[in-house]
Every structure is written in structure tokens, then in C-alpha cells.
Scaffold this active site. Structure first.
Site, PDB file in Angstrom:
ATOM      1  N   ASP A   1       0.687  -1.168  -0.005  1.00 49.41           N
ATOM      2  CA  ASP A   1      -0.006  -0.071  -0.030  1.00 49.41           C
ATOM      3  C   ASP A   1       0.874   1.202  -0.133  1.00 49.41           C
ATOM      4  OD1 ASP A   1      -2.742   1.429   0.435  1.00 49.41           O
ATOM      5  OD2 ASP A   1      -1.677   1.885   2.213  1.00 49.41           O
TER       6      ASP A   1
ATOM      7  N   GLU B   1       1.411  -0.419  -5.122  1.00 55.55           N
ATOM      8  CA  GLU B   1       0.380   0.465  -5.527  1.00 55.55           C
ATOM      9  C   GLU B   1       1.226   2.007  -5.408  1.00 55.55           C
ATOM     10  OE1 GLU B   1      -3.437   3.326  -3.508  1.00 55.55           O
ATOM     11  OE2 GLU B   1      -1.992   2.293  -2.422  1.00 55.55           O
TER      12      GLU B   1
END
Length: 731
Positions: free
Chosen positions: A409, A462
Site C-alpha cells: 500500500d 500501489e
């Protein structure tokens, strides 16, 4: 109770022990060889009488004198010259117990472990730190170890000692700041924390950073739990993660995929194994991506503010239950990816924040250590021990739970020091640049380590900037990820689809621009949870037009996406065109599938067929990252908003994909082709199966020797309105 006389020096040490400011309890407590012979000393608050018992014979050998009424006992052992195993028979106000003395055991951490932890190179720090049920010298108990280099004293507290920090002060290993203690009689299921007197003299009570299990929020204690055994690596699952394999990912938030209808409560891990697994298999997805399952205190963070990286959340069950869910996916032939948050953590007082007084896991300077967007703290990637904590966690999930990959993330927030900061709000690196060199080094090391020690596990970034080389190997200057989310394609394609079709011809480049950089990284095309929250509206609601046009637009878009180079990711609810934004507090709107109009069921059937078609046709996936795998045929028909391209596999087999993004049917649209012969329409997003108008080419279309689009052969096709067609060359 008689209290024996004490020297002033002895009394000072005892006072320090009871006040919690004596950092080396093993120098005082336990059995010691003194000038007057063997002596046993014990710290037992509230005890009335204490006897030393020979552990082998069971006989009492000495009555310890009470040297301090607060509970310090000590005496020489008559007629004993050599150390021996012993127990303590303790009389309490209510009863008498025979217990094992934690302070008769030697050091726990091996010298190699100490060195590796200090260097940040311990491959499996979770095997050493935390709580580990063990048997030492025939005594059953638990080994506790925690890193707190700035602490004056650390005690383990729990149900087993009335949460009293005086009772079990730990041994400090000065080599690396780890505190350790074996506590007899403590086993799986018991609650514990670490009571820390920090360098400022404050008493802190912290959960274990390495706890394998934790209480359900709002309770915050760690739970003694055995380290899950390592799981074998499956060759088929490794192959399913490869660049040339079909990868279609279903992103899931376990707490809101489906809930119990009578009380809106979550499904358990095992209930999800019974319901979610067969659904994902039926829908044809190859992978499932679980939004973070680490322990996290706030439901509204969706798991992205974790406080226990090693403990699966108790919202849905135990760690064993989570392993059961992962295993159920594997038995169904579905790989499991886990969202992994390694960039920041919340500042809850019982967590990592200022763990032993000063900043420890986080950067000390708020310009480096505080994330303004999320009100969280940023890991200090400059500390060996912090990098080791995180890298070891990556191996823990893949090795001990069988997770097939990690979606990392917010990578951009990790690798840029100026991320979401204005001038003057960030600290440059050593060379004056904005890159966080320590975080970059951590990501490279972690990706390399996983590749070496858990073959087949993948990492997906990401990463929302144009940082070069995210999916290049570290030896070539990259970060070492296997895949990267294509945020640019996602933004551009959604921006195009939100336009009224009459305006799309003026923004044609939004769908063509992506191919200019499509081979710069190994991309995943993400339609994630981030695109259906915070007022962005659902995918369906973002489509223009009336009901018919909204659904037709979405179907055409999905058809285009599934054929476009790159692996696929779709957030739950998108597969049946949920009409409202995602709400983590409620179930998806499954009732929409029962509506008599059939719009939502049609989209669900399309996504199911797209997945199966995608997996059955190698041209759609085999050469995603090779130039030979894609070829534009119609790239400049702005006026009609038509796009056509060829997808090709390693053997040269071709598929023709053509999309019409206007509500106007094109009855005789000529498209150039490379291979003459019969072409079969294998998928039409306007089919009546998907609640479309059922316009199309009704099976086979034969080529004509008429040049078009710089090719000598062509097909004449009927293009349905707002639709995408897939055609395959017949053998």
C-alpha cells in the site's frame, strides 16, 4: 511474617526492584553462588511463606527468609554447593502453590540471533521476538522477548500475574536492547502485554509488536499463540503468479462483502470459506486480494492503519481460522494476495508510537515521521530493527499462512520524503534529494528476500507517481516489484467513460495514450475500492446517460479493460454494477441481482464470461508485457469513437477486439486484419445474456480481400452501440 535484617546496599537494590528501576533482575533474583554458598532470592509480592523445593526429589531444602515485607525472600541453601533445578513452594493468603522460578533459567536469545537482529538481517525475527510457548529444562511455559533499547525496565504482565509489573521484570540483553524472560506455566490463550518504564520514567503498557494473536477491539491485549508452522510452496500457485499467466483479481473487504442479514454482523473466516470461495471460483477470478487483515483498532480505516502486523484481526476469527480460509481458496485453485501496509501506523498509545519513550519505530522529526493526510506515524526505515520487523512480516504471511503475494500500500508515500508536503515541511535526504533512500533500500531488500526464500510469491506496488523502474530488478536499479498498479490508465479510462458519448471524440487520446507507456512496467489495471468511495460514486453511477446507457457503457468498458494489456483487478460489487458507493459498515447490495429487470445480473454474467474467456484465450494475457502482444488496428477514428486492436500470444494466435463507445450502431464497419479466413465472435457485451440489445455478428464473419487500415484483408462487422466485441480466428 518475620523480616530478616538487611544491609543498606541490599535494601537499595530491593527498593529499585520494587520501584521497577533495576534493569538487571537476573543479577539479584534466582540462584547465585555467593561467598557463603548457594543462595536463592525471589520477588513474590503478597507471598507469606516461601520454600525452595528440589525439582528432582520434590523435597523442601530451604525456607527463604522474608527480607522485605513487600515480598522479597532470600536464603542460603544448606549443604548444597552445586547449582540444581528447583521450584518454589509459595504460601499466599488464600492457598499454597508450587511454582517454577523464572529467574533460574539462562539467557534465551542465541548470540547469532542477537547479532542478526541488531544488523536488521534476521530472516525470521518472529521466531525469536514475541511470545513463544516453549519447554525449558522440562518446564512448560512461554518465552517472551521485546525490543525496547531505551527502556529502564520492561516487565511482562498478564492474567497470570494480575497485570502487576513488579512480578516479572525481564532480562536486558545489552548487545541489542532486547528484553527477554521465560515465564513458567504461561501457555496459549493467555493475555499479556509489556509494562515499560521508559527513559523518562513514565510507565507505559504496550501490546506486543510481534504478537501472533490479539484481542478483539476495543480490547488491546496480546494473546499467547503458537507460531503457525511453515506451509509448502505449491508449484501450480507459483505458475499462476507469473507474467505470462492470466491474472484476474477480485478485491475484497472481508467485513462488508456479505453480512448476516438478521443482525448485520460479519461473516467469520470459516463462513467466508463456505460462501466467498465458491463465489470467486464461479465468477472465474484467478486471484483474490484481501484488504488488510492485520489487527487494526478502527473499522473505518478498512485495515490500512494496522497496529499488529503479525496478528490477523479477531473480527472474523482466530489465526487458525484465517489459515483455513486461505487454504480453502487454494483448494479451489485461487491464489490469495494480501494488502500489506508497511509505510505507516496509527499513534494509539498501546501500540508502536514512542514505544519505549522516544521515537523508536517512527522517525523522531515530525517532518519525516508524521503523515498529515492520515494522522499516522511513518516507520523509521533508517533503523535496522524496524526494517527487519517489516521485512520479516512479509515472509511471515507468505511462509506461515500460504499467502501468494502482497499488494504493498501507498508506495509513493514511502519513497518520497515530500509526499503530500509543501516546501519547508519535509527533510531532504543525505544528497539533498526528495527520495527516501532508506525506504527504497527496504523495498529492494524485501522484494529480493521474498524471491530468494519464498519462490513464487509476488509483490504488487500501489505506486501513484512516475517513479522509474518499480518492476525492474534491484540489480538493474529498480525496486524489485513484480507488478505495479496502472493508476494512469485507471484515471484516464474512467475520465473518458464519464464523458457524454457526444464529447468523447474530443478526448479520444484518453484511451490511446496509455499504450505509450504500457511496457514501461508490468502493470495491473485496477478498479479498486478507492474508486467507489469519498464521493466518487460507484462505477455504474459514473457512467453517463439513462439506465440503458449506464449499463451498456459499463459493460463496454469492462470488455475493453479485460482485453487491454495488463492484469485485471476489480473491487467487489463492481462485478454486478452496485449502484451506490461502497460502505464498509454494510453488506454489498446482493438484492440487486434479484430485480426483475435483470440489469445487474446481466453485468455479473458478463464479468463471469469475461474471466472465463480471458483464461481460455492466451492472446489476452500471455504477452501482456511484450510489444508483440498488442497491435492497434483502429486508433484514430475519433468521429465514431471506435477502437480496435489485435491481441497476440507467443505462438502468433490473434484475437480482434473492437469497441464502439457511442450509442450509435455501426452496421457495416470495415476493419483490417492480418490473417484472412473465418473469424468467430466469442464475446459481445451487447448480448441478450448480459441484458443488452443483442446486436452483433451472429457467430462467424468471413474476411474479404479488401484492404483496410494498412492491411490487405478486412472484416465487415456490425458494431452494437456502446459495446465491445471479441473475435477469434477459426483454425
Amino acid at each position: 511474617m518475620f523480616v530478616a535484617a538487611m544491609t543498606e546496599s541490599d535494601q537499595n537494590i530491593i527498593n529499585l526492584l520494587f520501584s521497577g528501576h533495576y534493569a538487571d533482575p537476573f543479577a539479584v533474583l534466582g540462584m547465585h553462588d555467593t561467598a557463603s554458598g548457594l543462595e536463592v532470592r525471589a520477588l513474590l509480592p503478597d507471598a507469606i511463606d516461601v520454600w525452595v523445593v528440589d525439582a528432582h526429589s520434590g523435597r523442601k531444602v530451604a525456607n527463604l527468609q522474608c527480607r522485605d515485607p513487600r515480598g522479597f525472600f532470600a536464603s542460603a541453601i544448606p549443604r548444597r554447593k552445586k547449582p540444581f533445578s528447583y521450584r518454589l513452594a509459595v504460601t499466599w493468603p488464600q492457598d499454597t502453590q508450587v511454582i517454577d522460578d523464572p529467574y533460574r533459567f539462562g539467557t534465551l536469545l542465541q548470540e547469532l540471533d542477537i547479532w542478526l537482529l541488531a544488523e536488521g538481517r534476521h530472516l525470521r525475527p518472529f521466531e525469536t521476538l514475541g511470545a513463544h510457548p516453549s519447554t525449558l529444562d522440562g518446564v512448560v511455559g512461554t518465552c517472551f522477548a521485546v525490543w525496547a533499547p531505551n527502556a529502564q525496565r520492561v516487565s511482562v504482565v498478564g492474567d497470570f500475574n494480575f497485570w502487576d509489573g513488579r512480578r516479572h521484570p525481564m532480562r536486558r540483553r545489552r548487545e541489542n536492547g532486547v528484553w527477554e524472560l521465560f515465564v513458567p506455566g504461561v501457555g496459549p490463550g493467555q493475555l499479556y502485554k509489556f509494562e515499560i518504564i521508559d527513559c523518562y520514567g513514565n510507565v507505559l503498557v504496550k501490546s506486543d509488536p510481534y504478537a501472533f494473536e490479539s484481542q478483539m477491539r476495543p480490547d488491546t491485549a496480546s494473546v499467547v499463540s503458537r507460531l503457525p508452522p511453515a506451509l509448502p510452496v505449491d508449484e501450480a500457485r507459483q505458475h499462476a503468479n507469473e507474467l505470462q499467466s492470466p491474472i484476474s483479481i477480485y478485491e475484497v473487504h472481508l467485513g462488508s462483502w456479505r453480512r448476516h442479514t438478521h443482525n448485520n454482523f460479519w461473516l467469520s473466516y470459516r463462513e467466508l470459506a463456505d460462501q466467498l470461495v465458491p463465489y470467486v471460483k464461479e465468477m472465474g477470478f484467478t486471484h483474490v486480494e484481501l484488504m488488510p487483515v492485520h489487527k487494526h483498532p478502527f473499522d473505518g480505516s478498512w485495515g490500512y492503519q494496522p497496529l499488529g502486523l503479525y496478528a490477523p484481526t479477531r473480527r472474523f476469527g482466530s489465526p487458525d481460522d484465517f489459515r483455513y480460509l486461505v487454504s480453502a481458496f487454494h483448494e479451489a485453485g485461487i491464489n490469495v494476495l494480501l494488502d500489506w501496509v508497511s509505510g505507516h501506523f496509527p499513534a494509539d498509545s498501546y501500540g508502536l508510537a514512542r514505544f519505549d519513550g522516544p521515537a523508536l519505530y517512527e522517525y523522531a522529526d515530525p517532518k519525516e515521521g508524521y503523515h498529515q493526510d492520515w494522522n499516522t506515524l511513518i516507520y523509521n526505515f533508517d533503523r535496522h530493527e524496524v526494517r527487519n520487523y517489516l521485512a520479516g512480516n512479509a515472509l511471515y504471511w507468505t511462509e506461515r499462512f500460504g499467502v501468494d503475494g502482497l499488494r504493498v500500500d501507498a508506495v509513493a508515500s514511502m519513497i518520497y520524503r515530500d509526499y503530500s508536503r509543501r516546501d519547508g515541511e519535509w527533510v531532504p535526504n543525505y544528497f539533498g534529494g526528495k527520495e527516501n533512500l532508506e525506504a527504497i533500500g527496504f523495498l529492494r531488500y524485501t522484494n529480493q528476500m521474498l524471491g530468494q526464500h519464498h519462490a513464487g510469491a509476488v509483490t504488487i506496488a500501489e505506486e501513484s507517481t512516475d517513479y522509474a523502474g518499480v518492476t525492474l530488478p534491484p540489480e538493474h536499479g529498480g525496486l524489485g516489484f513484480h507488478y505495479k498498479w496502472n493508476m494512469g490508465w485507471m484515471h484516464d479510462s474512467l475520465a473518458y467513460m464519464q464523458l457524454d458519448p457526444v464529447h468523447r471524440k474530443y478526448h479520444h487520446d484518453l484511451l490511446t495514450f496509455g499504450m505509450l507507456y504500457a511496457y514501461s512496467e508490468n502493470f495491473v489495471l485496477p478498479l479498486s475500492h478507492d474508486e467507489v468511495v469519498h464521493g466518487k460514486r460507484s462505477l455504474l453511477d459514473r457512467m453517463p446517460g439513462d439506465v440503458w446507457q449506464k449499463f451498456a457503457n459499463l459493460r463496454a468498458y469492462y470488455g475493453f479493460m479485460w482485453a487491454y494489456p495488463g492484469k485485471k483487478l476489480l473491487f467487489m460489487g463492481g462485478e454486478f454494477a452496485q449502484g451506490r458507493e461502497w460502505n464498509h459498515d454494510t453488506s454489498l447490495d446482493w438484492h440487486l441481482l434479484d430485480e426483475p429487470e435483470g440489469w445487474h445480473a446481466g453485468v455479473q454474467q458478463l464479468v463471469r464470461d469475461l474471466n472465463h474467456c480471458y483464461r481460455q484465450h492466451p492472446p489476452l494475457y500471455q504477452c501482456d508485457y511484450l510489444h508483440q502482444g498488442f497491435e492497434w488496428v483502429v486508433v484514430d477514428d475519433r468521429e465514431n469513437s471506435v477502437f480496435a486492436f489485435i491481441r497476440r500470444d507467443a505462438d502468433g494466435n490473434e484475437m480482434l477486439i473492437i469497441s464502439n463507445f457511442t450509442p450509435v450502431p455501426r452496421d457495416s464497419y470495415r476493419v483490417g486484419i492480418n490473417q484472412p479466413g473465418a473469424w468467430r465472435e466469442v464475446l459481445n457485451t451487447d448480448s441478450w445474456h448480459y441484458h443488452g440489445g443483442n446486436l452483433g455478428n451472429q457467430g462467424l464473419v468471413y474476411s474479404e480481400t479488401v484492404g483496410s487500415h494498412s492491411r490487405p484483408q478486412s472484416l465487415v462487422l456490425a458494431l452494437p452501440p456502446l459495446a465491445t466485441l471479441y473475435l477469434v480466428k477459426e483454425a
